[in-house]
Design a protein around this motif. Structure first.
Motif, PDB file in Angstrom:
ATOM      1  N   ILE A   1       3.211   2.695   2.707  1.00 28.50           N
ATOM      2  CA  ILE A   1       2.397   2.735   3.927  1.00 28.50           C
ATOM      3  C   ILE A   1       2.520   1.431   4.697  1.00 28.50           C
ATOM      4  O   ILE A   1       2.742   1.422   5.896  1.00 28.50           O
TER       5      ILE A   1
ATOM      6  N   SER B   1      -2.582   0.572  -4.264  1.00 26.66           N
ATOM      7  CA  SER B   1      -1.947  -0.703  -3.924  1.00 26.66           C
ATOM      8  C   SER B   1      -1.399  -1.396  -5.163  1.00 26.66           C
ATOM      9  O   SER B   1      -1.814  -1.114  -6.285  1.00 26.66           O
TER      10      SER B   1
ATOM     11  N   MET C   1      -3.915  13.271  -0.611  1.00 18.98           N
ATOM     12  CA  MET C   1      -5.127  13.489   0.178  1.00 18.98           C
ATOM     13  C   MET C   1      -6.242  14.007  -0.726  1.00 18.98           C
ATOM     14  O   MET C   1      -5.980  14.706  -1.700  1.00 18.98           O
TER      15      MET C   1
ATOM     16  N   ASN D   1       0.873   5.769  -0.161  1.00 18.74           N
ATOM     17  CA  ASN D   1       0.197   7.047   0.081  1.00 18.74           C
ATOM     18  C   ASN D   1       0.218   7.821  -1.232  1.00 18.74           C
ATOM     19  O   ASN D   1       1.275   8.210  -1.715  1.00 18.74           O
TER      20      ASN D   1
ATOM     21  N   LYS E   1      -9.036  13.116   3.353  1.00 20.44           N
ATOM     22  CA  LYS E   1      -8.895  11.666   3.494  1.00 20.44           C
ATOM     23  C   LYS E   1      -7.722  11.164   2.664  1.00 20.44           C
ATOM     24  O   LYS E   1      -7.447  11.684   1.580  1.00 20.44           O
ATOM     25  N   LEU E   2      -7.053  10.146   3.178  1.00 18.36           N
ATOM     26  CA  LEU E   2      -5.907   9.557   2.510  1.00 18.36           C
ATOM     27  C   LEU E   2      -6.327   8.837   1.229  1.00 18.36           C
ATOM     28  O   LEU E   2      -7.302   8.090   1.223  1.00 18.36           O
TER      29      LEU E   2
ATOM     30  N   ARG F   1      -5.227   5.964  -0.986  1.00 17.83           N
ATOM     31  CA  ARG F   1      -4.349   4.798  -0.853  1.00 17.83           C
ATOM     32  C   ARG F   1      -4.371   4.009  -2.153  1.00 17.83           C
ATOM     33  O   ARG F   1      -5.424   3.662  -2.659  1.00 17.83           O
TER      34      ARG F   1
ATOM     35  N   TYR G   1       0.829  -1.201   0.000  1.00 19.69           N
ATOM     36  CA  TYR G   1       0.000   0.000   0.000  1.00 19.69           C
ATOM     37  C   TYR G   1       0.865   1.253   0.000  1.00 19.69           C
ATOM     38  O   TYR G   1       1.901   1.305   0.673  1.00 19.69           O
TER      39      TYR G   1
ATOM     40  N   LEU H   1       5.766   6.563  -5.009  1.00 26.52           N
ATOM     41  CA  LEU H   1       4.858   6.884  -3.906  1.00 26.52           C
ATOM     42  C   LEU H   1       5.409   6.373  -2.575  1.00 26.52           C
ATOM     43  O   LEU H   1       6.068   5.333  -2.543  1.00 26.52           O
TER      44      LEU H   1
END
Length: 72
Positions: A60, A29, A19, A16, A24-25, A27, A14, A57
């Protein structure tokens, strides 16, 4: 009596991706297939963390997702 047999496992990394306007984040993958059934937690985490470094990126975290057959 029912039995559970391992089918396969994948590793998900995952990232980041910023925002939202709401704070809100976001995310993103990446999934890596064919993870060994008996891969240790340390080895799997280290491998996925190294793969994550190939991305622009920020990393996380990671998870292992297993799929199994349940049959009688």
């Amino acid at each position: 009596m029912a039995t559970i047999d391992f089918k396969d496992a994948v590793g998900k990394v995952y990232f980041n991706a910023g925002m939202t306007e709401d704070g809100k984040l976001i995310r993103k993958s990446k999934t890596y297939r064919n993870i060994a059934k008996d891969a240790s937690a340390d080895n799997l985490y280290n491998a996925l963390e190294q793969l994550a470094q190939l991305s622009e990126l920020p990393f996380i975290g990671a998870e292992k997702v297993e799929t199994s057959f349940v049959w009688n």
